[in-house]
Enzyme design. Structure first.
Site, PDB file in Angstrom:
ATOM      1  N   ARG A   1       0.913  -1.300   0.012  1.00  0.00           N
ATOM      2  CA  ARG A   1       0.112  -0.155   0.173  1.00  0.00           C
ATOM      3  C   ARG A   1       0.776   1.121   0.046  1.00  0.00           C
ATOM      4  O   ARG A   1       1.574   1.641   1.145  1.00  0.00           O
ATOM      5  CB  ARG A   1      -0.836   0.065   1.183  1.00  0.00           C
ATOM      6  CG  ARG A   1      -2.004   1.066   1.179  1.00  0.00           C
ATOM      7  CD  ARG A   1      -2.845   1.121   2.405  1.00  0.00           C
ATOM      8  NE  ARG A   1      -3.370  -0.328   2.418  1.00  0.00           N
ATOM      9  CZ  ARG A   1      -4.512  -0.827   1.919  1.00  0.00           C
ATOM     10  NH1 ARG A   1      -5.149   0.276   1.271  1.00  0.00           N
ATOM     11  NH2 ARG A   1      -5.146  -1.898   2.060  1.00  0.00           N
TER      12      ARG A   1
ATOM     13  N   SER B   1      -8.829  -4.922 -10.869  1.00  0.00           N
ATOM     14  CA  SER B   1     -10.594  -4.987 -10.836  1.00  0.00           C
ATOM     15  C   SER B   1     -10.867  -4.253 -12.304  1.00  0.00           C
ATOM     16  O   SER B   1     -10.073  -3.784 -13.011  1.00  0.00           O
ATOM     17  CB  SER B   1     -10.909  -3.903  -9.796  1.00  0.00           C
ATOM     18  OG  SER B   1     -10.367  -2.675 -10.012  1.00  0.00           O
TER      19      SER B   1
ATOM     20  N   GLU C   1      -6.204  -8.112  -3.480  1.00  0.00           N
ATOM     21  CA  GLU C   1      -6.521  -7.429  -4.568  1.00  0.00           C
ATOM     22  C   GLU C   1      -5.123  -6.910  -5.487  1.00  0.00           C
ATOM     23  O   GLU C   1      -4.456  -6.362  -4.903  1.00  0.00           O
ATOM     24  CB  GLU C   1      -7.613  -6.263  -4.489  1.00  0.00           C
ATOM     25  CG  GLU C   1      -7.960  -5.622  -5.875  1.00  0.00           C
ATOM     26  CD  GLU C   1      -8.619  -4.282  -5.655  1.00  0.00           C
ATOM     27  OE1 GLU C   1      -8.586  -3.392  -6.543  1.00  0.00           O
ATOM     28  OE2 GLU C   1      -8.849  -4.054  -4.554  1.00  0.00           O
TER      29      GLU C   1
END
Length: 427
Positions: A276, A351, A348
Site C-alpha cells: 500500500r 479490478s 486485490e
C-alpha cells in the site's frame, strides 16, 4: 451523473440502490424536491420573460400616456425577470451539486452490503504447500532485500513513508511487466497510450474522483491540477465533449501511467513493504461503448484480466464486489485477488468496473446512432499494477534459497532469464 429521467420515472430504483450500498435513500427525496424547485424556477422565469417581450412589442405603437405606463411596467418586470433568473441559476446549481453527489445506480446483481459482503465467483490455480516443500515462505520485503529489488528505507528517507525505489531486478521486472501487459493489450485490440498524469478539475470531477475519493487525491493548488490515482481519469476525459459515431465503437485504449494516492484513512494498514504505497505504475484498459453493450464488455475485461494472471502463473480468485464497496461511478465491479503466501490470504491486484453512462454524462461524451444521439458508456479494468503484481510474483514463485522463478511468458522481456538470483549469486 445518474440520468434525470430515471430519477423522475423510477426513483424507487435509486432508493433501492442506495440501500444496497448502505447509504441513506433520503438523498433521492432531496433530489426530487430540488428538481421540482429547479423546474418551477425555470417556468417562472420564462413566464416573466415572455410577458416582458410582449410588452416590449406594444410600446412602439402605444400612445403617449399608454406608452409611459407600459415603460413603467416594463421597468418593473425587468427587475422581476432579473430576480427570477438569479433564482433559476441558483436552483439549477443546487440541483446539479446534489445530483453529482448521488452514486451510479448499483446493479441488482452486485451483492448488498459493505467491503466484507463480496461474493466469490471463481478460484484459479493451486496454492503451494510450502511446508511439504520444507521451508517457510518469505514475504516480499525479505525477498526484495535478498534480490536487491527495492529499497523502502531510502524511499522513506527521500520522499516519506509508503515510497520506495525499484532497483536492479526490481526495476527490470517492472519494465518487463509493462512491456508484456502492453503487448497483450495490443493483441486484444487496445490502442496503446501514455496519458498525462496531471489533469484539471473538470477531468477529475467528471470521473467522480472528487466525491467520495477526494481525500485520496493529491492536489497542486498553484496550478489547479490533480495528480491522477489511475489513468482511468485522463482516459475517460479523452473524448469529453465529443460525439462519437456508433460505427467507431468500441474504442479501446490501454494506458501506462504512474498513479498517486494519498491513502487517506489507511494509517497502520499494510505498512510493511510496497503493498500500500503513495505511488505505483499501472497499465489500465479502458473502453468506450454503448450502455447496451457495456455489460458484455465488462465480462470481457474480466476475462482479459484472468488471462493476464494465468500468463503470470499466479493463483487467484475473482470476487463480485459488494455495492457498498463500489466507487461512485460503478454499477458493478469484479476484483481479481492473488494469493499471498506470507499473509495466507487473497489480496486485490486488479479490478474492472462498468460505469455505464455515469462518467460520460458528466463529461458530455455522446454517441451518434441511427436513432439519435445518446450518452456513451465507459468501462475500465486494471491489467497490471506494478507494486502488487511484483509482490505476487516474488511470493508465489519463490524458492528455498530466496531465488524466484520467472514465469515463462515474462522471460523474453528479461533477456531470457529463468530465475532471479539473490545478490551474490550468479545471475
Amino acid at each position: 451523473m445518474i440520468d434525470v429521467r430515471v430519477l423522475r420515472d423510477d426513483p424507487q430504483a435509486i432508493r433501492a440502490a442506495q440501500e444496497r450500498r448502505g447509504e441513506s435513500p433520503a438523498i433521492v427525496d432531496d433530489l426530487l424536491a430540488a428538481d421540482e424547485r429547479r423546474r418551477s424556477s425555470i417556468a417562472a422565469f420564462e413566464e416573466l420573460r415572455a410577458e416582458q417581450k410582449r410588452l416590449g412589442k406594444l410600446i412602439p405603437a402605444a400612445e403617449a400616456d399608454e406608452k409611459q405606463a407600459l415603460l413603467a411596467k416594463t421597468k418593473e418586470l425587468s427587475a422581476e425577470v432579473k430576480a427570477a433568473e438569479t433564482q433559476q441559476n441558483e436552483s439549477a446549481a443546487a440541483f446539479e451539486e446534489l445530483l453529482k453527489a448521488v452514486p451510479n445506480v448499483a446493479s441488482p446483481d452486485a451483492p448488498a452490503g459493505g467491503e466484507e459482503n463480496f461474493t466469490t465467483i471463481e478460484t484459479h490455480g493451486t496454492l503451494r504447500d510450502f511446508a511439504a516443500e520444507g521451508f517457510e515462505p518469505r514475504d516480499h520485503l525479505e525477498l526484495g532485500e535478498l534480490l536487491g529489488a527495492f529499497d523502502t528505507e531510502r524511499g522513506a528517507k527521500v520522499s516519506g513513508a509508503r515510497f520506495y525505489y525499484l532497483i536492479g531486478v526490481g526495476a527490470q521486472l517492472e519494465l518487463a511487466l509493462v512491456q508484456l501487459a502492453m503487448q497483450r493489450a495490443a493483441e486484444w485490440g487496445f490502442t496503446p497510450m501514455i496519458p498525462p498524469s496531471l489533469v484539471g478539475p473538470e477531468a477529475m470531477e467528471g470521473t467522480g474522483f472528487l466525491g467520495q475519493a477526494a481525500d485520496d487525491v493529491y492536489y497542486l493548488p498553484k496550478d489547479d491540477l490533480y495528480l491522477v490515482g489511475t489513468s482511468e481519469v485522463p482516459l475517460a476525459a479523452y473524448h469529453g465533449g465529443e460525439i462519437l459515431d456508433a460505427e467507431t465503437l468500441p474504442r479501446r485504449y490501454a494506458a501506462f501511467s504512474p498513479c498517486f494516492r494519498r491513502e487517506a484513512g489507511s494509517y497502520g494498514k499494510d505498512t510493511r513493504g510496497i503493498f500500500r504505497v503513495h505511488w505505483f505504475d499501472k497499465v489500465e484498459m479502458f473502453i468506450y461503448t454503448t450502455v447496451e453493450e457495456s455489460y458484455a464488455y465488462h465480462e470481457r475485461l474480466l476475462e482479459w484480466e484472468k488471462q493476464w494472471l494465468d500468463d503470470l502463473e499466479l493463483p487467484y480468485r475473482v470476487i463480485d464486489t459488494a455495492a457498498g464497496d463500489l466507487g461512485l461511478s460503478a454499477i458493478r465491479k469484479f476484483d481479481c485477488e492473488t494469493w499471498l503466501p506470507s499473509q495466507q490470504r487473497y489480496r486485490e491486484v486488479s479490478s474492472t468496473s462498468n460505469c455505464t453512462d455515469y462518467q460520460a454524462r458528466r463529461l458530455n461524451t455522446r454517441v451518434r446512432t441511427a436513432e439519435g444521439t445518446v450518452t456513451a458508456a465507459t468501462l475500465n479494468g486494471t491489467l497490471m499494477a506494478s507494486a502488487r503484481t511484483i509482490i505476487a510474483l516474488l511470493e508465489n514463485h519463490q524458492q528455498r534459497d530466496g531465488s524466484v522463478v520467472v514465469p515463462k511468458t515474462l522471460r523474453p522481456f528479461l533477456g531470457g532469464r529463468e530465475v532471479l538470483e539473490p545478490l551474490g549469486e550468479s545471475t
